[in-house]
Design a protein around this motif. Structure first.
Motif, short mmCIF file in Angstrom:
data_model
loop_
_atom_site.label_atom_id
_atom_site.label_comp_id
_atom_site.label_asym_id
_atom_site.label_seq_id
_atom_site.Cartn_x
_atom_site.Cartn_y
_atom_site.Cartn_z
N ASN A 1 17.75 1.58 -11.21
CA ASN A 1 18.78 2.58 -11.53
C ASN A 1 18.21 3.99 -11.59
O ASN A 1 18.93 4.94 -11.85
CB ASN A 1 19.45 2.24 -12.86
CG ASN A 1 20.38 1.05 -12.75
OD1 ASN A 1 21.48 1.15 -12.22
ND2 ASN A 1 19.92 -0.10 -13.21
N GLY A 2 16.91 4.12 -11.34
CA GLY A 2 16.23 5.41 -11.41
C GLY A 2 16.12 6.08 -10.06
O GLY A 2 17.04 5.96 -9.25
N TYR B 1 13.27 7.50 -12.91
CA TYR B 1 13.23 8.35 -14.08
C TYR B 1 11.81 8.86 -14.27
O TYR B 1 10.84 8.24 -13.82
CB TYR B 1 13.67 7.58 -15.32
CG TYR B 1 15.06 7.02 -15.21
CD1 TYR B 1 16.17 7.85 -15.37
CD2 TYR B 1 15.29 5.66 -14.95
CE1 TYR B 1 17.46 7.34 -15.28
CE2 TYR B 1 16.57 5.15 -14.86
CZ TYR B 1 17.65 6.00 -15.02
OH TYR B 1 18.92 5.50 -14.91
N ASP B 2 11.68 9.98 -14.95
CA ASP B 2 10.35 10.51 -15.23
C ASP B 2 9.57 9.57 -16.14
O ASP B 2 8.36 9.37 -15.95
CB ASP B 2 10.45 11.89 -15.89
CG ASP B 2 10.97 12.96 -14.93
OD1 ASP B 2 10.83 12.77 -13.70
OD2 ASP B 2 11.52 13.96 -15.41
N TYR B 3 10.26 9.02 -17.17
CA TYR B 3 9.60 8.14 -18.12
C TYR B 3 10.46 6.93 -18.45
O TYR B 3 11.69 6.99 -18.44
CB TYR B 3 9.27 8.89 -19.42
CG TYR B 3 7.98 9.67 -19.32
CD1 TYR B 3 6.74 9.05 -19.52
CD2 TYR B 3 7.98 11.02 -18.98
CE1 TYR B 3 5.56 9.76 -19.41
CE2 TYR B 3 6.80 11.73 -18.86
CZ TYR B 3 5.59 11.10 -19.07
OH TYR B 3 4.42 11.78 -18.94
N TYR B 4 9.75 5.85 -18.76
CA TYR B 4 10.37 4.61 -19.19
C TYR B 4 9.77 4.27 -20.56
O TYR B 4 8.55 4.17 -20.70
CB TYR B 4 10.09 3.48 -18.20
CG TYR B 4 10.62 3.77 -16.81
CD1 TYR B 4 11.79 3.16 -16.36
CD2 TYR B 4 9.96 4.65 -15.95
CE1 TYR B 4 12.29 3.42 -15.08
CE2 TYR B 4 10.45 4.92 -14.68
CZ TYR B 4 11.61 4.30 -14.26
OH TYR B 4 12.10 4.57 -12.99
N THR C 1 5.12 6.44 -16.89
CA THR C 1 5.76 7.18 -15.81
C THR C 1 6.35 6.25 -14.75
O THR C 1 6.07 5.05 -14.72
CB THR C 1 4.74 8.10 -15.13
OG1 THR C 1 3.70 7.27 -14.56
CG2 THR C 1 4.11 9.07 -16.12
N ASN C 2 7.11 6.85 -13.85
CA ASN C 2 7.68 6.09 -12.74
C ASN C 2 6.58 5.51 -11.85
O ASN C 2 6.69 4.38 -11.37
CB ASN C 2 8.62 6.99 -11.92
CG ASN C 2 9.39 6.23 -10.88
OD1 ASN C 2 10.18 5.36 -11.18
ND2 ASN C 2 9.15 6.54 -9.61
N ALA D 1 15.59 -0.92 -14.92
CA ALA D 1 15.60 0.53 -15.13
C ALA D 1 15.15 1.27 -13.87
O ALA D 1 15.73 2.29 -13.49
CB ALA D 1 14.69 0.88 -16.30
N SER D 2 14.13 0.74 -13.21
CA SER D 2 13.62 1.37 -11.99
C SER D 2 14.67 1.35 -10.88
O SER D 2 14.81 2.33 -10.12
CB SER D 2 12.35 0.66 -11.54
OG SER D 2 11.83 1.23 -10.35
N ASP E 1 12.83 14.95 -25.43
CA ASP E 1 12.74 15.30 -24.01
C ASP E 1 11.73 16.42 -23.77
O ASP E 1 10.98 16.39 -22.79
CB ASP E 1 14.12 15.73 -23.49
CG ASP E 1 15.10 14.57 -23.42
OD1 ASP E 1 14.64 13.41 -23.47
OD2 ASP E 1 16.32 14.82 -23.34
#
Length: 241
Positions: free
Chosen positions: A22-23, A25-28, A132-133, A19-20, A45
């Motif tokens: 591909n980020g 992102y604000d949250y996982y 968070t990221n 996921a990271s 959201d």
């Protein structure tokens, strides 16, 4: 993956890593296929935008550094952790359980303590979290130490996120939920069986509606046991999105 084994922790780390990559992102959000949102996407959201920077992690006992459950899982080497529930034939599982207990007894006699020189304080809680990221980046940076610490630890998936949060400078970012679990998950352990949470049915619809006061996600659900409750939860959410 095997229940209680380090393979579960490896799988979680791999999910965060993919996921990271591909980020960012604000949250996982760590979720399973047995989870459902209790609110629609906009509400979901909006909540995290309003609470940007908070970590949504549940600790079993944030204050108790000597929790006996942590000691049971980490002090000794659990060499056969992957085999206790691996086979469909129970008597084969029982053989591995027997040898696992013999191994643990021998280690107790020899006063083995594999974490006595550890400079981290191990913490316990739910593996289901929203982080968070910044948290994910730091956790992945600690992967070599995580591997050394948790490879022979029993049920390390319930220690990983809490241990990182406590030892890597994230405790001042914890979200404290006045209406439920700090990780925003609604899980019914009161009616649990064999260490697994209660699986919701349509009879629980009012209970789940009330849970939205303190939770955004609920588990567990099963199509095989009751598809009606799943449709009940999903239909209004899909209509509002």
């Amino acid at each position: 993956m095997y229940w209680g084994g380090y393979t579960l922790t490896l799988a979680e780390l791999q999910l965060f890593k993919e996921a990271s990559n591909n980020g960012p992102y604000d949250y996982y959000h760590m979720m399973s296929g047995a989870d459902l949102l209790l609110v629609n996407n906009k509400e979901f959201d909006s909540f995290f935008e309003k609470n940007q920077g908070k970590e949504f992690i549940e600790f079993k006992d944030e204050q108790n550094e000597h929790d006996p459950e942590i000691k049971r899982r980490t002090k000794l080497y659990h060499f056969l952790q992957n085999y206790r529930r691996r086979f469909r034939i129970q008597w084969i599982n029982n053989i591995f359980i027997f040898f696992e207990r013999c191994s643990l007894l021998l280690q107790l006699i020899l006063h083995v303590n594999r974490v006595k020189n550890l400079d981290w304080q191990i913490k316990l809680g739910s593996e289901w979290a929203s982080v968070t990221n910044d948290f994910v980046i730091r956790m992945l940076q600690e992967e070599p130490k995580i591997s050394k610490l948790f490879r022979w630890t029993n049920c390390s998936d319930e220690l990983l996120i809490q241990t990182i949060a406590f030892n890597c400078g994230f405790m001042n970012r914890m979200y404290h939920n006045p209406n439920g679990a700090d990780n925003l998950r609604f899980i019914d352990w009161v009616r649990s069986k064999n260490g697994s949470p209660h699986i919701f049915t349509i009879a629980d619809k009012e209970l789940l509606e009330d849970a939205t006061a303190g939770a955004l996600i609920a588990r567990k659900f099963s199509l095989d046991k009751d598809s009606e409750i799943i449709n009940y939860i999903l239909t209004p959410i899909a209509r509002i999105n």
